[in-house]
Design an enzyme around this catalytic site. Sequence first.
Site, PDB file in Angstrom:
ATOM      1  CG  LEU B  71      46.843  37.663  44.876  1.00  0.00           C
ATOM      2  CD1 LEU B  71      47.406  37.736  45.196  1.00  0.00           C
ATOM      3  CD2 LEU B  71      44.866  37.699  45.785  1.00  0.00           C
ATOM      4  CG  ASN B 102      47.677  40.684  35.059  1.00  0.00           C
ATOM      5  OD1 ASN B 102      47.149  40.163  35.456  1.00  0.00           O
ATOM      6  ND2 ASN B 102      45.853  40.962  34.159  1.00  0.00           N
ATOM      7  CG  HIS B 186      43.604  35.982  27.922  1.00  0.00           C
ATOM      8  ND1 HIS B 186      42.938  36.775  28.737  1.00  0.00           N
ATOM      9  CD2 HIS B 186      43.710  36.714  26.512  1.00  0.00           C
ATOM     10  CE1 HIS B 186      42.185  38.263  27.912  1.00  0.00           C
ATOM     11  NE2 HIS B 186      42.301  37.827  27.072  1.00  0.00           N
ATOM     12  CG  ASP B 312      39.768  36.165  34.977  1.00  0.00           C
ATOM     13  OD1 ASP B 312      40.895  36.758  35.283  1.00  0.00           O
ATOM     14  OD2 ASP B 312      39.344  36.532  33.656  1.00  0.00           O
TER      15      ASP B 312
END
Lengths: 312, 431
Positions: B71, B102, B186, B312
């Site tokens: 976002l 992140n 990840h 993603d």
Amino acid sequence: MGLQSRHLLGLEGVSKDDIHLILDNAVSFKEILKRPIPKVPTLRGKTVLNLFYEASTRTRISFELAEKRLSADTVNFSKTGSSVAKGETLKDTIRNIEAMNIDMVVVRHAAAGVPLFLTKCVDAAIINAGDGMHEHPTQALLDMMTLREKYGKLGGLKVAILGDVAHSRVARSNIFGLLTMGAEVMVCGPKTLMPYGIDEMGVEVSYSVDAALEWADVINILRIQLERQGKGLFPSIREYHTEFGVTKKRLEKMDKVITIMHPGPINRGVELDSDIADSENSVILKQVTNGVAVRMAVLYLLSGNEGGEESS
Amino acid sequence: MKTLRKSDLVCLRNGEVVDLIHSRRQKADIVIRGEKIDSIGTINESEFRGEIIDISNCIIVAGLVDMHVHLREPGREDEETVESGCAAAMAGGFTGVAAMPNTDPPCDNQEIVNFLFDRARSQLVDVYPVAAITKERAGKEITEMGELAKAGVVAFSDDGASVADSGVMRRALEYASMYETVIIDHSEELALAAGGHMNEGVMSTRLGVAGIPTTAEDVMVARNIGLLRFSGGFLHIAHISSDKSVEMVRRAKDEHLSISCEVTPHHLMFSDEDLIQYDTNLKMNPPLRPPAIIERLKAGLADGTIDVIASDHAPHSIEEKDVEFDAAPFGITGLETMVGVIITEIVNSGILSLEEALYKMSIAPRKLLRLDVPEIKEGKRANLSVIEPSKTWTVDAGRQKSLSRNTPYDGMELTGGIRAVINRGKLWQAL
């Protein structure tokens, strides 16, 4: 008759006819270069931008000379390092320069795909003078011109490309061009400097320089970038020389003559011994001369000035 | 978006209710009163005193969740905000999104978690914060996972990078398991991947672009499974893209380890061969893989190895993407195209049934993130997505709700459109 594309982005996909056309024109231009006044008005009124984002000596000089021999107006823009880091984007730079009415752009950049990117930003004809590890088409064209000059043909010729193939745009353009022209290609070097899947591109692969010399009519020796050692891609310069260097001793074992090529600049005593570089079988300086002629041909054929006064 | 007051009645008329858990279908009119489902049946139109929305050709399912969304707030509000991201989510048919940490500053403490909840307070879409595994996503010390879990985070992830230190990853799996919370990794071994811009293979060799090998993912997935086998915990592999990694997850499931994984629509739709024009809107990490690998990803979806489909969604500014390939950041937007891409590429080609595909975008992520699964029953809260599976439409990046335009689907025709979403007493419908 002109080229199928209005740009020269690479040799992948360029037809045999187009390559012949460039090389035939280059032969005519080479004659002009031998005249007392080696200059023709072919590109008079055309403006060529040499856009070099990566350090280059010979390619830039070769292009500039080709442009001047053709009477083009030339402007040079050199900038090392990333355009992003300097604040202005590549797109802005090129659009600003094009607003000054540029007809053709010769571009070198550290990132693959930049010449293609520029075709989408501006209307000028784009000539790739080296994009990252991708292509360096005029280098391969001058290599092919040199070989055609020597052997009269390219079909059936066995050309070995030796060295850091993974990082080499010269290797890629030569592979694409030579295969199109019907030559056989072998790549040779340490496995750590071979790009993934190279064997699927229609070339032979060898990790033995002796085997490559055994096989080849011509060996095109790539410059070994000394900084690759620091990245652990090979153990030492010394070992590179002993394992992959083209030496007099190695060549003397062969009961045949092998033509020696190198795109320059040479690391003498690393990938190539001095006495071989300067031997009668070396065509390295012919490559340099042909470079100007080939670039004149490419500039002419992409200039849109067809049927000009170039080769009377 | 419309807020429904307690007395407001809305009827979704002529649709088909699809129970994704039991794969049951029922033609019915659903009446919603305020936040709740009032009735499921058939209404008498002349007697109904409320808004009637005709949803012929549509199905109604439990609200979809995209469990992998960036976002960008706080930090890059020029690219996306909680508000714009929620708008994009609604347009894409989602009533919930898991927000990756992140950001700048990263979501590694309760303050940011509370900030996100505050920003999302008036939204239709539930924003589920994912907190970082390590403080400042630096890979050194684990975050205050207990307090973060209590503050409402649904998972932990240092997404964008792996936790490189195996010791730290082990402790993270152990610690988070006390709170029944999943670690989303990840999976990427940077020593193998750093400096790369696309999949390492024949295409990267042809294009002269530095490669990211599949083994960079495989090595890290193998390590993660090794840790999970030893110390337990709950592990979810984000955006799986390598056939070998899918096979490792398949075997780990055979061992009954608590492992799950997700795939993105773009890793199913595009291959590295599509990079021939150096399109930066096809530059993502993990990179697009060759067609043979895509077939194995689809097989992993079909046999259930891949649990979840997630977008993603990674918005980037035009300025950042409209540059030479090497200089462009990784990632594309995906919220507004995911349902269409999956129906077009996966459902209509027979790889998954519509129910199975939607399950992976609704029930499966909710279960993984320990969220309540909305039931479509009278008296329950209305958390619904209304989808028109046969609707054909053309993606227009310029008309998307996301603040960013970095989509490779622009101009593409997709099948499967969104008619409406309902959640938290709010209704959004497509025009």
